[in-house]
Design a protein around this motif. Sequence first.
Motif, mmCIF file in Angstrom:
data_model
loop_
_atom_site.group_PDB
_atom_site.id
_atom_site.type_symbol
_atom_site.label_atom_id
_atom_site.label_comp_id
_atom_site.label_asym_id
_atom_site.label_seq_id
_atom_site.Cartn_x
_atom_site.Cartn_y
_atom_site.Cartn_z
ATOM 1 N N THR A 1 91.318 18.244 52.588
ATOM 2 C CA THR A 1 90.108 18.631 53.318
ATOM 3 C C THR A 1 90.362 18.670 54.812
ATOM 4 N N LEU B 1 89.862 21.728 57.379
ATOM 5 C CA LEU B 1 89.076 21.616 58.617
ATOM 6 C C LEU B 1 89.884 22.111 59.812
ATOM 7 N N LEU C 1 87.772 19.630 65.509
ATOM 8 C CA LEU C 1 88.284 19.805 64.149
ATOM 9 C C LEU C 1 89.803 19.880 64.142
#
Length: 261
Positions: A170, A174, A186
Amino acid sequence: MLTAVFLGLYWLAARRAFSEVGGFARQALDEGVETATLAGATLLGLSMFATLFLGTILVVFLTLGAVRGDAERGLLQPLVARPLGRTALLVARLVGAGACGGLYVAVVYAACVVITRQAGGWTPDRLVLPALELVGAVVLVAAISILGSVFLSGTANGIAVFMVFGAGLTAGLLGQVGEAIGSETLIDVARITSWVLPFEALYQDGLGNLTADTRGLTRLAVDLGPFGGAQSVGPGFAPYVLAYLAGLVGLSAWAFARRDL
């Protein structure tokens, strides 16, 4: 058997994908995009993700009960008393799981490369390095799983390791979103996570090595694909990975030595 099913589906997808992109190859080439490279890199990148995921499942199930799980079943006490000892047991479990998982991902990756070559005549710019990075990634996951097995029961450890694995993926996603929208926050989150969970960085660097020598619009199209994430880690990352692995083994041995069986 399940791996054979996966390779069969990949073979079918590769044949269809190269057949479809061949219909507009000339137009794309006029625009500076090599369709064979675009299709091949995207397909092989997808297969690398699937291979890493399957290898992770393998090593997690081999190690999720390495300490506490075996201790609760009464299998561990006779081994650590003699002749192995606790540290030798941990290292042996890691070597066994790492060798099994590493060999598995290397073979599946090689099979996907052969299928891609036969389906569309495309091979990655770097052939061996992505395989080595996949091997390194699953060995790191195995080491994380062994560390977790010192503290958690088998089921809880398996859940925790898969959550850590998902967190790494994840964070990589991002980072791609951050680059697309220009979000430094991010990007920083993804960069920090790649150092905390370096198996994700190895996977991303492996993706980048598939098209390391590709330039122009083709490279841009590959990087911006729906399953992108190619990022270079630099030459200094390999020593860090080795130190990280040694730290996991050392921490596992230290915690295991102080655990009452």
